[in-house]
Design a protein around this motif. Structure first.
Motif, PDB file in Angstrom:
ATOM      1  N   ALA A  80       0.842  -1.264   0.096  1.00 45.88           N
ATOM      2  CA  ALA A  80       0.036   0.130   0.166  1.00 45.88           C
ATOM      3  C   ALA A  80       0.794   1.188   0.097  1.00 45.88           C
ATOM      4  N   ARG A  81       0.239   2.231  -0.356  1.00 50.04           N
ATOM      5  CA  ARG A  81       1.096   3.723  -0.506  1.00 50.04           C
ATOM      6  C   ARG A  81       0.380   4.792  -0.060  1.00 50.04           C
ATOM      7  N   SER A  82       0.823   5.568   0.205  1.00 51.44           N
ATOM      8  CA  SER A  82       0.142   7.033   0.801  1.00 51.44           C
ATOM      9  C   SER A  82      -0.507   7.905  -0.500  1.00 51.44           C
ATOM     10  N   MET A  83      -1.767   8.167  -0.673  1.00 55.70           N
ATOM     11  CA  MET A  83      -2.227   8.739  -1.712  1.00 55.70           C
ATOM     12  C   MET A  83      -2.070  10.324  -1.620  1.00 55.70           C
ATOM     13  N   ARG A  84      -2.707  10.582  -0.209  1.00 53.03           N
ATOM     14  CA  ARG A  84      -2.577  12.107   0.049  1.00 53.03           C
ATOM     15  C   ARG A  84      -2.893  12.180   1.480  1.00 53.03           C
ATOM     16  N   SER A  85      -2.046  13.180   2.155  1.00 52.24           N
ATOM     17  CA  SER A  85      -2.347  13.570   3.426  1.00 52.24           C
ATOM     18  C   SER A  85      -3.308  14.561   3.870  1.00 52.24           C
ATOM     19  N   LYS A  86      -3.661  14.411   5.227  1.00 49.75           N
ATOM     20  CA  LYS A  86      -4.724  15.681   5.533  1.00 49.75           C
ATOM     21  C   LYS A  86      -4.542  16.953   4.949  1.00 49.75           C
ATOM     22  N   GLU A  87      -3.249  17.386   4.949  1.00 45.79           N
ATOM     23  CA  GLU A  87      -2.929  18.470   4.576  1.00 45.79           C
ATOM     24  C   GLU A  87      -3.260  18.970   3.001  1.00 45.79           C
ATOM     25  N   GLU A  88      -3.050  17.930   2.310  1.00 42.27           N
ATOM     26  CA  GLU A  88      -3.253  17.942   0.942  1.00 42.27           C
ATOM     27  C   GLU A  88      -4.844  18.073   0.703  1.00 42.27           C
TER      28      GLU A  88
END
Lengths: 483, 485
Positions: A258-266
């Protein structure tokens, strides 16, 4: 350190309406790209949405099935963000006033225990189109056939504590929406998609940990894998002294990573506001009561009925009764053969094994319920043995025809003519006089074990076609005569 | 022929005084000759117009009953989608956009057999009160080409004032029919919200937008309304109400009519010369048997701020579809998706449109929604309640359409708020969803002044009756600019 996992699900369910939620375009799967996209779906200037009444009926049916309050005034809102597969630049969805309020779904776990998962709400919304990144020489293609397909998004409370519970909940939802007939349940075509919110906390802690959301899982298996992976990752991060970041993640079922798609900030600020093109929809009590009175049988009720009516075990009733298509199959086969127990055994045994082997569901079984029932009838009237039945099933599966045709073509008729069997028995006993002598001189207690040899020889001599029960009876009779 | 009203032209066609082709050719000639000065048309549909005129003549010759507007030339504001004909909304963004469908309003006129001369100029996406924001350049007011025609339906209004078309469709979100009608000395009606279908009418602010007619007289507006108003299941906000014959009650007496005169519409913001002209018009109506009553619409002053939250908020979402992906303008050689979006929208939209998108997005953003959008919706309910209370006492509410006559180009260019205040008397009816009219009632420095008539919901026929009676007693609606050929 002991950790507790906390899981909540957001489930997107495509409703089985013929047309889209705000236009008259077809929702059928698999058409050539953009052939099911009207001016409304393309968000051409000046076009306007008109809400699909059937989508509301389906959403209300779901609400009634989970014992939820139905939103008497239902309001569509615009969720604003830019993406090429979102033609209007906003998704029409519901926020403050959804069609389905709080409800609950009860699940049964493998150890037989039950658990209640609370539903926060479920709302109506439109699906987006698809971006196609292959075959366009570095550019992206947009297919808007799916844009505007009606969805209900079901949002659970964070009530699940492990992958088993989450999968049981997801399967139960699948069972409910397919039993209601409001969704075709076809996971591989994206008819149901799961977003899983996962956090971990120290056992005993009240406060929830920071959660991540793994998006767009479209199989129970992937969901289980993705949860296991994410729980392990979160525990590793925390035990290494790190912090979990609130983010959206994507699970790749091929690489099992799995990978990060977007953070809360984005994350987008979606700037929700009520859609001025669609007036609030007021649902009257008469409509709700009419839908309630015509609600199809739900999985829990069917499960109970299967135990009572067919004498199935709790486990079998679950396997056969939870999935609407499976339940229909079972009942249709039972109706033909008149033997629920045999039908259950064949469906859960041989047929399921074959389906699993080819990654098929009961809905795409090459053997119809009627054909299975006919085959079981032939077992019951002694035309074929259980062993032959497996061969018959193979023949029906590969398209050789109905069971009777396969039996005929393959010459699988069992010999039940007692005269013929008696002759066979006599031949075998005559040809094996040493073994007959041994049998005669043996203790009563040892004799049953010795029978097998004679049965084997007789079946071999009959090329497997002798009725084994008759062979047994006649053989015993003959041997006893010799003692 | 161009001096005649729609009603007179319809009669002339019926009597065979002239053919639709002759009539159409006459107006097309005038457009070709004079419009380079006024710039009131974006697209002239000469070929299509002559073809439909010929077909209208055939229909009339066949002896079968035809619609009164069969063969009568009109124009459409370039906000209404016309199948096969560019519909630009006066924006570079849609300069290349040819819709594959008609707006319901366009279909209605097609069914009546009306001849469409072309698509009229306007403020870009209907955002403006001066027609200065059009990508195709400003429209000149035929009364004084140094002044604005008003907006956003400035092209439609100027074309009628210059006698380039007898009537036109238009739209009104905050005054876009009534203010240009006032500034160009013609008549205009914004119907009750939900009376005219919005299908195919490019959205600015969906809860406020309403199509309506512009023409010279109230009688002509009634003829236009008979075609424009319809129930349309494709517009969920359109009401399923029977469409009356708007011409039927025009000649009724207005004796006993109770007219409310809101004190807030005669405040210090109103030009004193305009105030005097409007007062004269009210006295004229008194002479026709109406009675005048002082009333108050206490929340009027909040209408402009509330409007400039709600309208941009809706516009910010409505205009998101213009992204360069499916139709319309697309920037050259986009590097990636973000670049495509940014440059397409930066290059395709004009300044006023961008300003309103920014304001709208801001008002809806996290942390500001309650303070702006929600508050504005609360104000909107108060404004509506003002009118509901007023209509318990009076039949109609009358006052000025605008605080000032036509102003010069560029005079408010650097001050958007001064421009927004030009709509102070018209905006509240949009917020309340009420019908509003403007009819000519005098001149100030040889510039027309509009009398605004606000009616209760779906009272358009009665409003047209009041306006018609006024026009029977006065001749302001017959005045025309000098030097229009």
């Amino acid at each position: 350190m002991s950790w507790e996992t906390v899981i909540g699900l957001e489930v997107h369910v495509q409703l089985a309406t013929k047309t889209k939620i705000f236009s008259g375009s077809s929702t059928a799967f698999g058409a050539a790209p953009n052939t099911q996209a009207s001016a409304v779906d393309l968000a051409m200037p000046g076009t306007l949405p008109v809400a699909n009444e059937q989508a509301f009926r389906y959403a209300i049916m779901f609400g009634l099935a989970i014992d939820a309050e139905i939103g008497k005034t239902s309001v569509f809102e615009r969720k604003n963000y830019f993406y090429p597969d979102l033609p209007k630049g906003y998704q029409t969805t519901q926020l403050a006033k959804p069609i389905v309020g709080p409800g609950h779904v009860d699940i049964q776990l493998k150890d037989g225990s039950h658990k209640r998962v609370r539903i926060h709400h479920a709302h109506l919304e439109e699906d987006a189109g698809k971006s196609l990144h292959e075959d366009f020489h570095g550019m992206s293609g947009i297919d808007l056939n799916r844009a505007g397909t009606p969805l209900i998004e079901i949002v659970s409370e964070p009530d699940m504590r492990n992958a088993e519970e989450a999968v049981a909940f997801a399967k139960k939802l699948h069972s409910i929406v397919t039993s209601l007939g409001i969704c075709d349940g076809n996971m591989s075509q994206g008819s149901m998609r799961f977003d899983v919110n996962i956090s971990v906390r120290k056992k005993g802690d009240e406060k929830l940990g920071t959660r991540t959301e793994t998006k767009n899982l479209n199989s129970f298996k992937f969901m289980e894998e993705a949860i296991a992976l994410e729980v392990e990752r979160q525990i590793d991060v925390i035990e290494d002294g790190g912090k979990i970041l609130q983010e959206t993640r994507l699970y790749n079922a091929d690489t099992k990573t799995a990978r990060s798609m977007r953070s809360k900030e984005e994350a987008n600020d979606y700037r929700y506001f009520p859609c001025p093109d669609l007036l609030p929809v007021v649902i009257d009590d008469a409509t709700i009561e009419q839908l309630r009175s015509t609600l199809p049988e739900l999985p829990d009720a069917r499960h109970k009925r299967f135990v009572e009516q067919y004498g199935l075990s709790d486990y079998d009733a679950g396997v056969l009764g939870d999935d609407a298509t499976m339940a229909h199959y079972f009942e249709a086969a039972t109706k033909v053969c008149g033997d629920a127990k045999l039908a259950a055994n064949w469906i859960m045994g041989e047929l399921s094994a074959r389906l699993n082997g080819e990654d098929k569901t009961i809905g795409d079984s090459p053997v119809s319920a009627v054909q299975l029932g006919q085959m079981i009838l032939r077992i019951k009237d002694n035309t074929i043995s259980n062993k032959m039945a497996k061969e018959v099933l193979q023949g029906v599966w590969t398209g050789e025809g109905d069971p009777d045709t396969v039996i005929e073509k393959r010459g699988l008729k069992q010999v039940s003519d007692s005269g013929a069997i008696e002759a066979l028995v006599a031949d075998v006993l005559a040809a094996n006089s040493a073994q007959v002598d041994n049998y005669r001189s043996a203790d009563d207690s040892k004799r049953p074990k010795m029978i097998g040899f004679f049965v084997g020889q007789i079946m071999k001599a009959s090329k497997g076609q002798a009725n084994p029960q008759q062979v047994n009876e006649i053989l015993l009779k003959k041997l006893n005569e010799l003692i | 022929m161009h001096d005649k009203t729609l009603a007179q032209l319809s009669a002339g066609l019926a009597s065979g005084e002239y053919s639709s082709v002759e009539l159409t050719r006459h107006f097309l000639d005038r457009i070709q000759r004079l419009d380079p000065v006024y710039n009131s048309f974006i697209t002239v549909m000469a070929d299509q117009a002559l073809a439909s005129a010929a077909s209208a003549d055939q229909q009339r010759a066949s002896g079968k009953g035809v619609h009164p507007l069969c063969g009568v030339p009109i124009a459409h504001k370039d906000i209404f989608c016309t199948e096969g004909v560019r519909t630009s909304c006066a924006s570079k963004m849609l300069d290349n956009f040819i819709p594959p469908y008609n707006a319901t309003v366009v279909d209605n006129f097609l069914a009546a057999g009306a001849v469409v001369l072309g698509k009229t100029n306007m403020d870009e996406f209907a955002m403006g009160s001066s027609n200065e924001t059009s990508w195709y350049g400003p429209v000149k007011n035929p009364w004084d080409i140094n002044t604005v025609p008003g907006g956003s339906s400035g092209g439609s209004a100027a074309a009628i004032a210059a006698r380039l078309t007898p009537a036109s469709t238009a739209t009104d979100t905050g005054g876009s029919i009534r203010q240009p009608a006032a500034l160009c000395g013609i008549s205009g009606l914004k119907p009750t919200y939900g009376r005219v279908s919005r299908w195919g009418m490019i959205a600015f602010a969906s809860s406020l937008d309403q199509g309506g007619p512009l023409a010279r007289t109230a009688e002509d507006l009634a003829l236009m309304m008979n075609v424009m108003a319809s129930y349309d299941p494709r517009d969920s906000t359109c009401l399923d109400l029977e469409v009356p014959d708007y011409t039927a009650g025009l000649t009724n007496s207005i004796a006993g009519l109770k007219i409310g005169v809101p004190k807030e519409y005669f405040d210090e913001g109103l030009n004193p010369a305009t105030a005097k002209v409007v007062q004269d018009a009210l006295r004229q109506l008194e002479q026709l048997g109406a009675t005048l009553h002082d009333i108050s619409l206490p929340h009027s002053s909040l209408s402009v701020p509330a409007y400039y939250v709600i309208a941009p908020a809706e516009a910010s979402a409505n205009l998101s579809r213009f992204d360069g992906v499916r139709y319309g303008y697309r920037c050259e050689e986009p590097q990636d998706l973000r670049d495509l979006y940014m440059r397409t929208r930066a290059e395709g939209f004009g300044d006023e449109v961008k300003r309103r998108i920014l304001v709208g997005a801001y008002c809806l953003s996290a942390g500001y929604y309650d303070a702006y959008y929600n508050k504005a919706q609360q104000v909107r309910r108060l404004i509506k309640q003002d009118f509901v209370s007023a209509f318990e006492q009076v039949d109609m509410i009358l006052g000025p359409t605008c605080p000032n006559p036509a102003f010069e180009f560029g005079s408010k260019g650097d001050n958007p708020v001064a421009m927004y205040l030009e709509d102070i008397y018209t905006i509240s009816t949009n917020l309340a969803g009420l019908p509003g009219m403007s009819i000519p009632c005098g001149l100030v420095d040889n510039k027309p002044v509009g009398l605004q008539i606000i009616g209760n919901y779906f009272s358009e026929a009665h409003m047209l009756n009041v306006a018609h009676q006024y026009q029977m007693a006065t001749d302001w609606h017959t005045r025309q600019p000098a030097d229009i050929g």
